[in-house]
Design a protein around this motif. Sequence first.
Motif, PDB file in Angstrom:
ATOM      1  N   GLU A   1     -12.251   9.084  -3.387  1.00 26.43           N
ATOM      2  CA  GLU A   1     -12.639   8.182  -4.474  1.00 26.43           C
ATOM      3  C   GLU A   1     -11.585   7.091  -4.643  1.00 26.43           C
ATOM      4  OE1 GLU A   1     -13.682   8.225  -9.241  1.00 26.43           O
ATOM      5  OE2 GLU A   1     -12.924  10.044  -8.319  1.00 26.43           O
ATOM      6  N   THR A   2     -12.052   5.880  -4.872  1.00 23.44           N
ATOM      7  CA  THR A   2     -11.177   4.746  -5.169  1.00 23.44           C
ATOM      8  C   THR A   2     -11.590   4.168  -6.508  1.00 23.44           C
ATOM      9  OG1 THR A   2     -10.925   4.232  -2.814  1.00 23.44           O
ATOM     10  CG2 THR A   2     -10.350   2.498  -4.377  1.00 23.44           C
ATOM     11  N   ARG A   3     -10.599   3.995  -7.384  1.00 25.73           N
ATOM     12  CA  ARG A   3     -10.875   3.421  -8.711  1.00 25.73           C
ATOM     13  C   ARG A   3     -10.129   2.100  -8.850  1.00 25.73           C
ATOM     14  NH1 ARG A   3      -9.600   8.779 -12.289  1.00 25.73           N
ATOM     15  NH2 ARG A   3     -11.054  10.147 -11.217  1.00 25.73           N
ATOM     16  N   ASP A   4     -10.796   1.121  -9.436  1.00 24.33           N
ATOM     17  CA  ASP A   4     -10.172  -0.160  -9.746  1.00 24.33           C
ATOM     18  C   ASP A   4      -9.535  -0.052 -11.132  1.00 24.33           C
ATOM     19  OD1 ASP A   4     -11.293  -1.147  -7.428  1.00 24.33           O
ATOM     20  OD2 ASP A   4     -12.919  -2.192  -8.447  1.00 24.33           O
TER      21      ASP A   4
ATOM     22  N   THR B   1       1.424   5.148  -0.067  1.00 23.83           N
ATOM     23  CA  THR B   1       0.787   6.429   0.208  1.00 23.83           C
ATOM     24  C   THR B   1       1.671   7.545  -0.337  1.00 23.83           C
ATOM     25  OG1 THR B   1      -0.122   5.512   2.238  1.00 23.83           O
ATOM     26  CG2 THR B   1      -0.151   7.906   2.028  1.00 23.83           C
TER      27      THR B   1
ATOM     28  N   TYR C   1       0.887  -1.162   0.000  1.00 26.91           N
ATOM     29  CA  TYR C   1       0.000   0.000   0.000  1.00 26.91           C
ATOM     30  C   TYR C   1       0.927   1.214   0.000  1.00 26.91           C
ATOM     31  CZ  TYR C   1      -3.595   3.339   1.380  1.00 26.91           C
ATOM     32  OH  TYR C   1      -4.454   4.406   1.422  1.00 26.91           O
TER      33      TYR C   1
ATOM     34  N   VAL D   1      -8.908  10.501   1.290  1.00 24.44           N
ATOM     35  CA  VAL D   1      -9.389   9.780   0.113  1.00 24.44           C
ATOM     36  C   VAL D   1     -10.884  10.005  -0.044  1.00 24.44           C
ATOM     37  CG1 VAL D   1      -9.718   7.499  -0.915  1.00 24.44           C
ATOM     38  CG2 VAL D   1      -7.599   8.024   0.309  1.00 24.44           C
TER      39      VAL D   1
ATOM     40  N   LEU E   1      -5.740  -0.847  -7.113  1.00 29.28           N
ATOM     41  CA  LEU E   1      -6.654   0.229  -6.728  1.00 29.28           C
ATOM     42  C   LEU E   1      -5.881   1.532  -6.636  1.00 29.28           C
ATOM     43  CD1 LEU E   1      -8.287  -1.690  -3.768  1.00 29.28           C
ATOM     44  CD2 LEU E   1      -9.291  -1.356  -6.015  1.00 29.28           C
TER      45      LEU E   1
ATOM     46  N   THR F   1      -2.749   0.663  -4.279  1.00 28.81           N
ATOM     47  CA  THR F   1      -2.753  -0.674  -3.694  1.00 28.81           C
ATOM     48  C   THR F   1      -2.490  -1.690  -4.796  1.00 28.81           C
ATOM     49  OG1 THR F   1      -4.410  -0.003  -2.060  1.00 28.81           O
ATOM     50  CG2 THR F   1      -4.132  -2.363  -2.408  1.00 28.81           C
TER      51      THR F   1
ATOM     52  N   GLU G   1      -6.345   5.536  -5.234  1.00 28.07           N
ATOM     53  CA  GLU G   1      -7.179   6.405  -4.407  1.00 28.07           C
ATOM     54  C   GLU G   1      -6.855   7.869  -4.703  1.00 28.07           C
ATOM     55  OE1 GLU G   1      -7.782   3.421  -0.654  1.00 28.07           O
ATOM     56  OE2 GLU G   1      -6.179   4.888  -0.522  1.00 28.07           O
ATOM     57  N   TYR G   2      -7.916   8.682  -4.770  1.00 29.69           N
ATOM     58  CA  TYR G   2      -7.793  10.097  -5.111  1.00 29.69           C
ATOM     59  C   TYR G   2      -8.393  10.969  -4.016  1.00 29.69           C
ATOM     60  CZ  TYR G   2      -6.818   8.346  -9.789  1.00 29.69           C
ATOM     61  OH  TYR G   2      -6.262   7.687 -10.855  1.00 29.69           O
ATOM     62  N   ASP G   3      -7.861  12.186  -3.889  1.00 33.09           N
ATOM     63  CA  ASP G   3      -8.409  13.149  -2.936  1.00 33.09           C
ATOM     64  C   ASP G   3      -9.443  14.030  -3.627  1.00 33.09           C
ATOM     65  OD1 ASP G   3      -6.970  15.078  -4.383  1.00 33.09           O
ATOM     66  OD2 ASP G   3      -5.455  15.341  -2.835  1.00 33.09           O
TER      67      ASP G   3
END
Length: 66
Positions: free
Chosen positions: A24-27, A15, A13, A22, A33, A46, A35-37
């Motif tokens: 929004e999380t997009r696959d 950072t 993971y 975070v 994965l 991830t 993650e966006y702010d």
Amino acid sequence: MKIRHFADTDTPYITMRDDSQVVETRDLDEDTLVEYDAQAQMCALTLEHARERADIPHFSFEQVAA
């Protein structure tokens, strides 16, 4: 930047922005994965099953001075 590794799932993971929340999380695929702010800046990544996917036996890290 901080990298944490979860051995049970071989999941790093990463950072990028500790000070961001975070929103929004997009696959990207089944095991990746992002993650966006709130400003749509990437703040974490991830990678599940990392060794299997990269076909590498271990991970090393080297910091290079600017």
